[in-house]
Motif scaffolding. Structure first.
Motif, mmCIF file in Angstrom:
data_model
loop_
_atom_site.group_PDB
_atom_site.id
_atom_site.type_symbol
_atom_site.label_atom_id
_atom_site.label_comp_id
_atom_site.label_asym_id
_atom_site.label_seq_id
_atom_site.Cartn_x
_atom_site.Cartn_y
_atom_site.Cartn_z
ATOM 1 N N ASP A 98 45.126 -26.663 95.064
ATOM 2 C CA ASP A 98 44.899 -25.154 94.617
ATOM 3 C C ASP A 98 45.299 -24.822 93.321
ATOM 4 O OD1 ASP A 98 43.470 -24.770 97.289
ATOM 5 O OD2 ASP A 98 45.550 -24.552 98.222
ATOM 6 N N PHE A 99 46.426 -25.669 92.902
ATOM 7 C CA PHE A 99 46.944 -25.334 91.392
ATOM 8 C C PHE A 99 47.735 -26.783 91.045
ATOM 9 C CE2 PHE A 99 50.317 -24.041 94.360
ATOM 10 C CZ PHE A 99 51.517 -24.574 93.595
ATOM 11 N N GLY A 100 47.753 -26.964 89.844
ATOM 12 C CA GLY A 100 48.392 -28.106 89.046
ATOM 13 C C GLY A 100 49.559 -27.732 88.457
ATOM 14 N N ALA A 101 50.579 -28.548 88.063
ATOM 15 C CA ALA A 101 51.589 -28.585 87.285
ATOM 16 C C ALA A 101 51.667 -29.341 86.297
ATOM 17 C CB ALA A 101 52.817 -28.265 88.216
ATOM 18 N N SER A 102 51.999 -28.997 85.172
ATOM 19 C CA SER A 102 52.235 -30.000 83.750
ATOM 20 C C SER A 102 53.232 -29.429 82.981
ATOM 21 C CB SER A 102 50.850 -30.356 83.277
ATOM 22 O OG SER A 102 51.055 -31.292 82.019
ATOM 23 N N ASP A 103 53.813 -30.399 82.330
ATOM 24 C CA ASP A 103 54.834 -30.019 81.314
ATOM 25 C C ASP A 103 54.181 -30.080 79.741
ATOM 26 O OD1 ASP A 103 56.779 -29.933 83.279
ATOM 27 O OD2 ASP A 103 57.174 -32.121 82.923
ATOM 28 N N VAL A 104 52.996 -30.815 79.770
ATOM 29 C CA VAL A 104 52.260 -30.900 78.490
ATOM 30 C C VAL A 104 50.781 -30.502 78.751
ATOM 31 C CG1 VAL A 104 53.645 -32.778 77.675
ATOM 32 C CG2 VAL A 104 51.789 -33.377 79.195
ATOM 33 N N GLY A 190 55.689 -37.047 78.190
ATOM 34 C CA GLY A 190 54.846 -36.457 77.216
ATOM 35 C C GLY A 190 55.716 -35.776 76.077
ATOM 36 N N VAL A 191 56.622 -34.981 76.647
ATOM 37 C CA VAL A 191 57.653 -34.156 75.910
ATOM 38 C C VAL A 191 58.659 -35.042 75.134
ATOM 39 C CG1 VAL A 191 59.663 -32.510 75.950
ATOM 40 C CG2 VAL A 191 57.643 -32.156 77.527
ATOM 41 N N PHE A 192 59.148 -35.975 75.643
ATOM 42 C CA PHE A 192 60.296 -37.225 75.136
ATOM 43 C C PHE A 192 59.335 -37.736 73.975
ATOM 44 C CE2 PHE A 192 62.600 -41.202 75.121
ATOM 45 C CZ PHE A 192 63.629 -40.547 74.733
ATOM 46 N N THR A 193 58.308 -38.188 74.077
ATOM 47 C CA THR A 193 57.394 -38.919 73.149
ATOM 48 C C THR A 193 56.913 -37.999 72.097
ATOM 49 O OG1 THR A 193 55.496 -39.013 74.450
ATOM 50 C CG2 THR A 193 56.853 -40.795 74.730
ATOM 51 N N ASP A 194 56.654 -36.883 72.334
ATOM 52 C CA ASP A 194 56.132 -36.015 71.287
ATOM 53 C C ASP A 194 57.666 -35.992 70.415
ATOM 54 O OD1 ASP A 194 54.898 -33.674 70.104
ATOM 55 O OD2 ASP A 194 56.396 -32.566 71.241
ATOM 56 N N TYR A 195 58.461 -35.579 70.827
ATOM 57 C CA TYR A 195 59.790 -35.533 70.007
ATOM 58 C C TYR A 195 60.051 -36.681 69.298
ATOM 59 C CZ TYR A 195 64.877 -35.585 68.733
ATOM 60 O OH TYR A 195 65.924 -35.560 68.230
ATOM 61 N N LEU A 196 59.943 -37.913 69.838
ATOM 62 C CA LEU A 196 60.185 -39.114 69.139
ATOM 63 C C LEU A 196 59.186 -39.452 68.039
ATOM 64 C CD1 LEU A 196 61.146 -41.888 71.580
ATOM 65 C CD2 LEU A 196 62.749 -40.233 70.503
ATOM 66 N N SER A 197 57.924 -38.806 68.200
ATOM 67 C CA SER A 197 56.704 -38.883 67.278
ATOM 68 C C SER A 197 57.067 -38.159 66.108
ATOM 69 C CB SER A 197 55.684 -38.819 67.937
ATOM 70 O OG SER A 197 55.203 -39.527 68.990
ATOM 71 N N VAL A 207 53.511 -46.363 68.887
ATOM 72 C CA VAL A 207 53.579 -45.746 70.322
ATOM 73 C C VAL A 207 52.920 -44.526 70.424
ATOM 74 C CG1 VAL A 207 54.952 -45.382 72.398
ATOM 75 C CG2 VAL A 207 55.796 -46.985 70.672
ATOM 76 N N GLY A 208 53.227 -43.437 69.866
ATOM 77 C CA GLY A 208 52.538 -42.019 69.865
ATOM 78 C C GLY A 208 53.074 -41.442 70.929
ATOM 79 N N SER A 209 52.222 -40.296 71.518
ATOM 80 C CA SER A 209 52.902 -39.314 72.257
ATOM 81 C C SER A 209 51.657 -39.069 73.364
ATOM 82 C CB SER A 209 53.118 -37.976 71.656
ATOM 83 O OG SER A 209 53.442 -36.921 72.386
ATOM 84 N N ALA A 210 51.911 -39.213 74.904
ATOM 85 C CA ALA A 210 51.286 -39.140 75.789
ATOM 86 C C ALA A 210 52.174 -39.162 77.023
ATOM 87 C CB ALA A 210 50.325 -40.132 75.835
ATOM 88 N N THR A 211 51.307 -38.678 78.064
ATOM 89 C CA THR A 211 52.055 -38.510 79.387
ATOM 90 C C THR A 211 52.339 -40.228 79.827
ATOM 91 O OG1 THR A 211 49.891 -38.474 80.558
ATOM 92 C CG2 THR A 211 50.923 -36.531 80.223
ATOM 93 N N SER A 212 51.595 -41.132 79.484
ATOM 94 C CA SER A 212 51.627 -42.358 79.618
ATOM 95 C C SER A 212 51.469 -43.183 78.220
ATOM 96 C CB SER A 212 50.693 -43.067 80.726
ATOM 97 O OG SER A 212 50.858 -42.352 81.954
#
Length: 377
Positions: A98-104, A190-197, A207-212
């Protein structure tokens, strides 16, 4: 945090699911004609009595607490499966939750795949921390560049000059660094790789930024709990988790240099400061605007550099009004009464401006084209 709450959190993290009816005592039995609006005052006879959600493990500890408390107030059973942001996006898109949850934020392609559109509703803020297993649990100073090189596999020993140069007076072993990363689709990733990017050009290009992502090195573990567990079991390991998972597992975590050039420890205050001056984009029209949600590597003094909002994924129009009412009332309660539980669980409450933006989104959501929520006061 009480032993009771620690036990509840440990159960949810271990199995990734919670049935709210198992906690919180007996639900309120009485109701009145005003009880179906918000603020939430008690049981509502016209809302669904059971709803499902799925997604991020990052906020699972606080969602667990909310679900338990909310059941005691309303009798609504909420089954939240902490399967990672990638799984939550999939379940929401396929309408198996009924609902989802995501950090990105969702990518443009993921947004296009959601029939009828969606809103991303911020709920709390949290900190992703680099956590490690070293004798004595030293408080290591780490730069984003050093973290990127560890995860690229170019820094392989704990006594590498890049680490020792920032940690004068700390005796570091010559042991190999065991890199641990997520094996599942993860908003924390996603958050960690966003920071590293943002802090390392090689990471961004390779590598880039993504959930996987295609990890250059390391071993994988599922969920924040899995990464924390793997780090705890392996001396010399390093991973990245939401702050509460490091605290619960009694693991050391780094002091990281932020965008203002300061070495900062993750805390309620430093996480909150990362959102200073943020102006979120339209939460119902995020195509091409995803970067506006990111608050990593903030240049605000005193801010933790790997901070993030975490979000509920909600349809713009609910097919089932009863379920829509139950989801929106729960979300509204979380945005208000639920914020009181943030500090004890290692999260930061939403700034008032972001809370207002989230309220405005909840007020817009419809069923059959008619707005669902009635807001009092």
């Amino acid at each position: 945090m009480s032993m009771k709450n620690r036990s509840v959190l440990a159960i949810v993290v271990a199995v990734g699911t919670l049935l709210a009816a198992c906690g919180g005592g007996s639900p309120v039995a009485s109701s009145s004609s005003n009880d179906c609006g918000v603020p939430v005052t008690g049981k509502c006879p016209t809302e669904a009595q059971a709803i499902t959600g799925a997604g991020a493990t990052f906020p699972a500890p606080i969602y667990t607490k909310w679900i338990d408390q909310y059941y005691g107030k309303t009798g609504v059973q909420i089954n939240y499966q902490a399967i990672g942001s990638g799984g939550g996006i999939k379940a929401f898109t396929e309408k198996t939750a009924d609902f989802g949850a995501s950090d990105v934020p969702l990518t443009d392609a993921q947004l296009d795949a959601v029939t009828g559109g969606l809103y991303m509703v911020p709920t709390v803020m949290g900190a992703v921390v680099p956590t490690y297993n070293l004798t004595g649990d030293p408080k290591l100073k780490l730069t984003g560049d050093t973290l990127a090189k560890i995860y690229l596999g170019t820094i392989t020993k704990w006594n590498d000059p890049a680490i020792t140069a920032e940690n004068s007076g700390v005796t570091l072993p010559g042991d190999a660094i065991t890199v641990v990363h997520r094996s599942d689709g993860s908003g924390t990733t996603g958050v960690f790789t966003d920071y590293l990017s943002k802090v390392n050009a090689d990471w961004k290009s390779k590598v880039g930024s993504a959930t996987s992502v295609n990890w250059p090195t390391g071993v994988g573990a599922s969920g924040n709990a899995g990464v924390a567990g793997a780090v705890k079991q392996q001396p010399g390991a390093i991973g990245y988790v939401e702050l509460i998972y490091a605290i619960q597992n009694k693991l050391g975590y780094g002091i990281v240099k932020n965008g203002a050039g300061e070495y900062i420890e993750a805390s309620l205050d430093s996480t909150t400061k990362a959102s200073d001056g943020v102006a979120l984009p339209d939460l119902g029209n995020l195509k091409g605007q995803q970067a506006g949600i990111s608050i990593t590597n903030s240049k605000t003094k005193g801010s933790w550099p790997i901070s993030t909002f975490t979000f509920l994924l909600l349809p713009k129009d609910f097919a089932d009004k009863g379920k829509g009412l139950a989801v929106l009332r729960y979300a509204w309660w979380g945005l208000h009464e639920g914020q009181a539980f943030t500090k004890d669980l290692g999260y930061a409450p939403l700034p008032s401006s972001v809370q207002k933006a989230a309220e405005d989104v909840l007020k817009k959501i419809t069923s059959g084209g008619t707005k669902i929520l009635t807001v009092s006061g």
